[in-house]
Motif scaffolding. Structure first.
Motif, PDB file in Angstrom:
ATOM      1  N   ARG A 141      64.338  90.392  30.131  1.00 24.81           N
ATOM      2  CA  ARG A 141      64.018  89.105  30.756  1.00 24.81           C
ATOM      3  C   ARG A 141      62.619  88.646  30.357  1.00 24.81           C
ATOM      4  N   ASN A 142      61.652  89.574  30.416  1.00 24.02           N
ATOM      5  CA  ASN A 142      60.272  89.216  30.060  1.00 24.02           C
ATOM      6  C   ASN A 142      60.154  88.820  28.592  1.00 24.02           C
ATOM      7  N   LYS A 185      62.506  87.488  26.730  1.00 19.81           N
ATOM      8  CA  LYS A 185      63.111  86.164  26.568  1.00 19.81           C
ATOM      9  C   LYS A 185      62.204  85.067  27.128  1.00 19.81           C
ATOM     10  N   MET A 186      61.555  85.332  28.245  1.00 23.12           N
ATOM     11  CA  MET A 186      60.624  84.348  28.809  1.00 23.12           C
ATOM     12  C   MET A 186      59.437  84.135  27.872  1.00 23.12           C
ATOM     13  N   ASP A 187      58.926  85.216  27.289  1.00 21.14           N
ATOM     14  CA  ASP A 187      57.823  85.090  26.339  1.00 21.14           C
ATOM     15  C   ASP A 187      58.241  84.248  25.132  1.00 21.14           C
ATOM     16  N   ALA A 196      60.593  81.949  25.107  1.00 19.99           N
ATOM     17  CA  ALA A 196      60.739  80.564  25.568  1.00 19.99           C
ATOM     18  C   ALA A 196      59.373  79.883  25.706  1.00 19.99           C
ATOM     19  N   LYS A 197      58.396  80.591  26.268  1.00 20.79           N
ATOM     20  CA  LYS A 197      57.042  80.031  26.400  1.00 20.79           C
ATOM     21  C   LYS A 197      56.429  79.755  25.038  1.00 20.79           C
ATOM     22  N   VAL A 243      59.189  76.651  28.208  1.00 23.68           N
ATOM     23  CA  VAL A 243      58.747  76.927  29.574  1.00 23.68           C
ATOM     24  C   VAL A 243      57.242  76.702  29.622  1.00 23.68           C
ATOM     25  N   ASP A 294      54.006  77.188  32.205  1.00 22.35           N
ATOM     26  CA  ASP A 294      53.535  77.738  33.471  1.00 22.35           C
ATOM     27  C   ASP A 294      52.754  76.671  34.222  1.00 22.35           C
TER      28      ASP A 294
END
Length: 179
Positions: free
Chosen positions: A125-126, A128-130, A132-133, A138, A140
């Motif tokens: 998950r982390n 994939k979030m990285d 995306a950012k 994404v 923040d």
């Protein structure tokens, strides 16, 4: 001259005016035959000052000085071609792109998901979030104040709150331009 260009791994041709024109460089030039020349080329390609590279290559200091002797070596077609090739190889290896980092993050996520443990799924998950950012999917954001705290404020009151908050960051160079 022609022979040294061939030894340097360069393709060449003569123009209609009889001048030598270098068309391109052969791939994967072999190391130079002279070990000290090869060491000198490697040191210069790493960014070492040529006079220092001359000494590191094992040459003794001369009355002329290392600067003069190093300059003479750099004028050698074989050595300068080798330095250029080594620098090109280093540049190719160190290129870091958003696409490359994204690919690495997604590979990490896929491997972590295959493990199916809670800790591994958190890593996936982390990652994939990285990714995306990194790609701007994404952003923040952080809300300051309680929900609805600014609803009853007028535009002038909101401006005053923002200006007071900006005073905290007055020493930050990029914010000075915004005022």
């Amino acid at each position: 001259m022609l022979l040294s260009l061939q030894n340097a791994g360069l393709f060449q041709t003569f123009s209609p005016y009889g001048r030598l024109t270098i068309l391109g460089r052969a791939q994967n030039m072999p190391p130079l035959n002279n070990n000290r020349h090869e060491k000198f080329a490697n040191e210069v390609a790493k960014g070492v000052r040529p006079a220092d590279a001359y000494a590191k290559a094992g040459y003794a200091a001369t009355a002329r000085g290392n600067d003069v002797c190093a300059s003479r070596l750099l004028k050698d077609v074989n050595i300068s071609a080798r330095v250029e090739e080594l620098q090109e190889r280093a540049a190719t290896r160190t290129v870091v792109t958003v696409a490359g980092i994204t690919e690495d993050l997604l590979r990490i996520a896929a491997k972590a998901e295959a493990l199916e443990s809670p800790a591994a799924l958190n890593v996936a998950r982390n990652a994939k979030m990285d990714a995306a950012k990194l790609n701007g999917l994404v952003i923040d954001r952080k809300e300051v104040g309680a929900p609805g705290e600014f609803d009853d404020k007028s535009v002038d009151e909101l401006r005053k709150i923002v200006e007071e908050g900006a005073k905290k960051f007055a020493g930050v160079p990029f914010l000075k331009e915004m005022h």
